[in-house]
Design a protein around this motif. Structure first.
Motif, PDB file in Angstrom:
ATOM      1  N   HIS A  18       0.504 -19.183  37.685  1.00  0.00           N
ATOM      2  CA  HIS A  18      -0.631 -18.691  38.471  1.00  0.00           C
ATOM      3  C   HIS A  18      -0.306 -17.353  39.118  1.00  0.00           C
ATOM      4  O   HIS A  18      -1.194 -16.506  39.287  1.00  0.00           O
ATOM      5  CB  HIS A  18      -1.025 -19.720  39.534  1.00  0.00           C
ATOM      6  N   ASP A  19       0.967 -17.133  39.473  1.00  0.00           N
ATOM      7  CA  ASP A  19       1.356 -15.825  40.010  1.00  0.00           C
ATOM      8  C   ASP A  19       1.178 -14.744  38.949  1.00  0.00           C
ATOM      9  O   ASP A  19       0.712 -13.635  39.243  1.00  0.00           O
ATOM     10  CB  ASP A  19       2.803 -15.854  40.497  1.00  0.00           C
ATOM     11  N   HIS A  20       1.562 -15.068  37.725  1.00  0.00           N
ATOM     12  CA  HIS A  20       1.331 -14.133  36.615  1.00  0.00           C
ATOM     13  C   HIS A  20      -0.165 -13.891  36.430  1.00  0.00           C
ATOM     14  O   HIS A  20      -0.602 -12.750  36.184  1.00  0.00           O
ATOM     15  CB  HIS A  20       1.965 -14.689  35.331  1.00  0.00           C
ATOM     16  N   GLY A  21      -0.966 -14.943  36.548  1.00  0.00           N
ATOM     17  CA  GLY A  21      -2.410 -14.802  36.376  1.00  0.00           C
ATOM     18  C   GLY A  21      -3.033 -13.913  37.443  1.00  0.00           C
ATOM     19  O   GLY A  21      -3.897 -13.073  37.153  1.00  0.00           O
ATOM     20  N   ARG A  22      -2.603 -14.097  38.681  1.00  0.00           N
ATOM     21  CA  ARG A  22      -3.130 -13.254  39.752  1.00  0.00           C
ATOM     22  C   ARG A  22      -2.777 -11.789  39.540  1.00  0.00           C
ATOM     23  O   ARG A  22      -3.576 -10.891  39.835  1.00  0.00           O
ATOM     24  CB  ARG A  22      -2.621 -13.748  41.105  1.00  0.00           C
ATOM     25  N   LEU A  23      -1.577 -11.544  38.992  1.00  0.00           N
ATOM     26  CA  LEU A  23      -1.192 -10.170  38.674  1.00  0.00           C
ATOM     27  C   LEU A  23      -2.124  -9.597  37.605  1.00  0.00           C
ATOM     28  O   LEU A  23      -2.553  -8.439  37.697  1.00  0.00           O
ATOM     29  CB  LEU A  23       0.263 -10.135  38.192  1.00  0.00           C
ATOM     30  N   PHE A 162      -5.706  -8.131  27.320  1.00  0.00           N
ATOM     31  CA  PHE A 162      -4.776  -7.041  27.612  1.00  0.00           C
ATOM     32  C   PHE A 162      -4.065  -7.254  28.946  1.00  0.00           C
ATOM     33  O   PHE A 162      -2.843  -7.096  29.046  1.00  0.00           O
ATOM     34  CB  PHE A 162      -5.502  -5.698  27.632  1.00  0.00           C
ATOM     35  N   CYS A 163      -4.820  -7.605  29.992  1.00  0.00           N
ATOM     36  CA  CYS A 163      -4.202  -7.786  31.318  1.00  0.00           C
ATOM     37  C   CYS A 163      -3.253  -8.971  31.323  1.00  0.00           C
ATOM     38  O   CYS A 163      -2.205  -8.929  31.986  1.00  0.00           O
ATOM     39  CB  CYS A 163      -5.289  -7.926  32.383  1.00  0.00           C
ATOM     40  N   ASP A 164      -3.590 -10.022  30.588  1.00  0.00           N
ATOM     41  CA  ASP A 164      -2.696 -11.165  30.441  1.00  0.00           C
ATOM     42  C   ASP A 164      -1.411 -10.737  29.735  1.00  0.00           C
ATOM     43  O   ASP A 164      -0.289 -11.051  30.178  1.00  0.00           O
ATOM     44  CB  ASP A 164      -3.405 -12.262  29.643  1.00  0.00           C
ATOM     45  N   ASP A 165      -1.552  -9.978  28.651  1.00  0.00           N
ATOM     46  CA  ASP A 165      -0.382  -9.529  27.894  1.00  0.00           C
ATOM     47  C   ASP A 165       0.495  -8.592  28.723  1.00  0.00           C
ATOM     48  O   ASP A 165       1.733  -8.704  28.702  1.00  0.00           O
ATOM     49  CB  ASP A 165      -0.827  -8.802  26.620  1.00  0.00           C
ATOM     50  N   LEU A 166      -0.115  -7.643  29.431  1.00  0.00           N
ATOM     51  CA  LEU A 166       0.671  -6.692  30.208  1.00  0.00           C
ATOM     52  C   LEU A 166       1.407  -7.398  31.343  1.00  0.00           C
ATOM     53  O   LEU A 166       2.579  -7.098  31.623  1.00  0.00           O
ATOM     54  CB  LEU A 166      -0.221  -5.589  30.764  1.00  0.00           C
ATOM     55  N   SER A 167       0.752  -8.352  31.990  1.00  0.00           N
ATOM     56  CA  SER A 167       1.409  -9.123  33.035  1.00  0.00           C
ATOM     57  C   SER A 167       2.592  -9.903  32.457  1.00  0.00           C
ATOM     58  O   SER A 167       3.692  -9.915  33.020  1.00  0.00           O
ATOM     59  CB  SER A 167       0.407 -10.071  33.696  1.00  0.00           C
ATOM     60  N   LEU A 168       2.392 -10.543  31.306  1.00  0.00           N
ATOM     61  CA  LEU A 168       3.481 -11.271  30.652  1.00  0.00           C
ATOM     62  C   LEU A 168       4.607 -10.329  30.242  1.00  0.00           C
ATOM     63  O   LEU A 168       5.792 -10.680  30.340  1.00  0.00           O
ATOM     64  CB  LEU A 168       2.957 -12.012  29.412  1.00  0.00           C
ATOM     65  N   TYR A 169       4.260  -9.145  29.781  1.00  0.00           N
ATOM     66  CA  TYR A 169       5.269  -8.168  29.385  1.00  0.00           C
ATOM     67  C   TYR A 169       6.219  -7.873  30.548  1.00  0.00           C
ATOM     68  O   TYR A 169       7.442  -7.843  30.374  1.00  0.00           O
ATOM     69  CB  TYR A 169       4.588  -6.883  28.925  1.00  0.00           C
ATOM     70  N   MET A 170       5.656  -7.657  31.727  1.00  0.00           N
ATOM     71  CA  MET A 170       6.492  -7.334  32.884  1.00  0.00           C
ATOM     72  C   MET A 170       7.355  -8.519  33.313  1.00  0.00           C
ATOM     73  O   MET A 170       8.444  -8.341  33.850  1.00  0.00           O
ATOM     74  CB  MET A 170       5.612  -6.849  34.043  1.00  0.00           C
ATOM     75  N   LEU A 214       7.264   1.619  34.525  1.00  0.00           N
ATOM     76  CA  LEU A 214       6.896   1.314  33.151  1.00  0.00           C
ATOM     77  C   LEU A 214       5.820   2.304  32.708  1.00  0.00           C
ATOM     78  O   LEU A 214       4.785   2.438  33.365  1.00  0.00           O
ATOM     79  CB  LEU A 214       6.369  -0.123  33.050  1.00  0.00           C
ATOM     80  N   MET A 215       6.076   3.015  31.617  1.00  0.00           N
ATOM     81  CA  MET A 215       5.116   3.986  31.101  1.00  0.00           C
ATOM     82  C   MET A 215       4.213   3.331  30.061  1.00  0.00           C
ATOM     83  O   MET A 215       4.696   2.616  29.169  1.00  0.00           O
ATOM     84  CB  MET A 215       5.840   5.177  30.470  1.00  0.00           C
ATOM     85  N   LEU A 216       2.903   3.573  30.171  1.00  0.00           N
ATOM     86  CA  LEU A 216       1.921   3.059  29.227  1.00  0.00           C
ATOM     87  C   LEU A 216       1.231   4.233  28.550  1.00  0.00           C
ATOM     88  O   LEU A 216       0.885   5.215  29.199  1.00  0.00           O
ATOM     89  CB  LEU A 216       0.883   2.191  29.942  1.00  0.00           C
ATOM     90  N   GLU A 217       1.021   4.101  27.239  1.00  0.00           N
ATOM     91  CA  GLU A 217       0.371   5.168  26.490  1.00  0.00           C
ATOM     92  C   GLU A 217      -0.514   4.561  25.400  1.00  0.00           C
ATOM     93  O   GLU A 217      -0.013   3.757  24.607  1.00  0.00           O
ATOM     94  CB  GLU A 217       1.423   6.092  25.868  1.00  0.00           C
ATOM     95  N   PRO A 218      -1.810   4.932  25.368  1.00  0.00           N
ATOM     96  CA  PRO A 218      -2.570   5.688  26.371  1.00  0.00           C
ATOM     97  C   PRO A 218      -2.627   4.932  27.701  1.00  0.00           C
ATOM     98  O   PRO A 218      -2.588   3.694  27.710  1.00  0.00           O
ATOM     99  CB  PRO A 218      -3.964   5.809  25.754  1.00  0.00           C
ATOM    100  N   PHE A 219      -2.753   5.668  28.801  1.00  0.00           N
ATOM    101  CA  PHE A 219      -2.730   5.048  30.125  1.00  0.00           C
ATOM    102  C   PHE A 219      -4.092   4.423  30.425  1.00  0.00           C
ATOM    103  O   PHE A 219      -5.120   5.105  30.346  1.00  0.00           O
ATOM    104  CB  PHE A 219      -2.384   6.092  31.192  1.00  0.00           C
ATOM    105  N   PRO A 220      -4.146   3.120  30.784  1.00  0.00           N
ATOM    106  CA  PRO A 220      -5.423   2.424  30.881  1.00  0.00           C
ATOM    107  C   PRO A 220      -6.048   2.326  32.275  1.00  0.00           C
ATOM    108  O   PRO A 220      -7.136   1.747  32.413  1.00  0.00           O
ATOM    109  CB  PRO A 220      -5.065   1.018  30.385  1.00  0.00           C
ATOM    110  N   PHE A 221      -5.374   2.854  33.301  1.00  0.00           N
ATOM    111  CA  PHE A 221      -5.849   2.639  34.661  1.00  0.00           C
ATOM    112  C   PHE A 221      -6.380   3.922  35.296  1.00  0.00           C
ATOM    113  O   PHE A 221      -6.115   5.029  34.822  1.00  0.00           O
ATOM    114  CB  PHE A 221      -4.743   2.025  35.523  1.00  0.00           C
ATOM    115  N   THR A 222      -7.109   3.761  36.393  1.00  0.00           N
ATOM    116  CA  THR A 222      -7.697   4.906  37.077  1.00  0.00           C
ATOM    117  C   THR A 222      -6.670   5.664  37.900  1.00  0.00           C
ATOM    118  O   THR A 222      -6.931   6.781  38.333  1.00  0.00           O
ATOM    119  CB  THR A 222      -8.836   4.446  38.012  1.00  0.00           C
ATOM    120  N   ARG A 223      -5.506   5.093  38.131  1.00  0.00           N
ATOM    121  CA  ARG A 223      -4.449   5.692  38.942  1.00  0.00           C
ATOM    122  C   ARG A 223      -3.159   4.952  38.651  1.00  0.00           C
ATOM    123  O   ARG A 223      -3.173   3.912  37.976  1.00  0.00           O
ATOM    124  CB  ARG A 223      -4.775   5.570  40.438  1.00  0.00           C
TER     125      ARG A 223
END
Length: 271
Positions: A18-23, A162-170, A214-223
């Motif tokens: 659930h902590d991963h999910g909230r992230l 995507f957000c699930d995968d990126l959270s799991l990646y970290m 952690l660098m992401l390319e293309p960058f998906p966030f507003t900041r």
């Protein structure tokens, strides 16, 4: 317990589902605004992403040891029949708050099951029940004059994935590790991310700049985003001496902070 686990230097690093999910939900909130369709369900989508693994909240308080793997049971190898029980439990709790969110998360779990390739009668029954849940939700929302558009559902499903995968990646990769040690699930980047318009068909990839960035390319966030989650580093020696439940309980939580950033040239182009 179905913790998310990885090995590191004689310790098992453990994160609650659930902590991963909230992230994942926090990541979704910062996703590029121009990619987010205007929708009356925006808040529901963010809540559902943050709570997609809430079915595991109680179970993740006490770990179970998997003798065959000489490690705690994780979300990967947890037996399928009880796993389905907690899938259902979580989906029922989500539907009590947002029917659309339950539809979205039900589709997400269906994708995970298809990827796993598992087959048994209990799984077939679960899939039948969930197909009926999704059909019912579609009917109910149409009757309330808030029908679901195909593009809307496709986009929201991609956002959750995507957000699930990126959270799991970290969680599953040691911060700062080289590409050669990257978890094999993301060797070719984040599957499905090529469908976002801003990627122009490219798959989003990740690479550690150092232990805190952690660098992401293309960058998906507003900041730039600071991702924060809690973990426990449980010593294998403590597990051997005290047992998994006590060793986990007596290990203090740590806070992990990771800065998500884009490449300099990419940020300059956006300026």
């Amino acid at each position: 317990m179905t913790l998310i686990c990885r090995e590191q230097d004689g310790f098992i690093v453990m994160v609650k589902q659930h902590d991963h999910g909230r992230l994942a939900g926090e990541l979704a909130a910062w996703f590029k605004e121009e990619q987010v369709p205007e929708s009356v369900r925006r808040d529901e989508v963010l809540w559902a992403i943050a709570n997609h693994d809430r079915g595991w909240i109680d179970l993740d308080e006490t770990p179970f040891w998997n003798d065959a793997e000489d490690a705690p049971y994780s979300f990967i190898d947890f037996p399928v029949v009880p796993k389905l029980t907690f899938y259902r439990r979580g989906l029922n709790e989500i539907e009590a708050v947002t029917a659309y969110g339950a539809l979205l998360c039900s589709l997400h779990f269906e994708r995970l099951i298809e990827v796993s390739g598992e087959e048994n009668p209990e799984l077939a029954e679960y899939q039948k029940d969930e197909a009926e849940r999704r059909a019912r939700i579609h009917r109910e929302l149409e009757q309330r004059n808030v029908p679901i558009g195909e593009d809307e559902l496709f986009y929201d499903a991609r956002l959750l994935q995507f957000c699930d995968d990126l959270s799991l990646y970290m969680v599953l990769n040691r911060p700062g590790s080289p590409k050669s040690e990257e978890h094999p699930w993301w060797t070719d980047g984040f599957s499905g991310s090529e469908d976002f318009r801003f990627t122009s068909g490219r798959t989003i990839t990740a690479e550690w700049k150092d232990e805190s960035a952690l660098m992401l390319e293309p960058f998906p966030f507003t900041r730039e985003v600071e991702a924060v989650f809690k973990l426990r580093r449980v010593s294998r020696q403590e597990i051997k001496d005290r047992g998994i439940a006590r060793a986990y309980r007596e290990t203090p939580e740590e806070e992990c902070r990771i800065r998500l950033t884009g490449r300099l040239e990419e940020k300059s182009a956006d300026a």
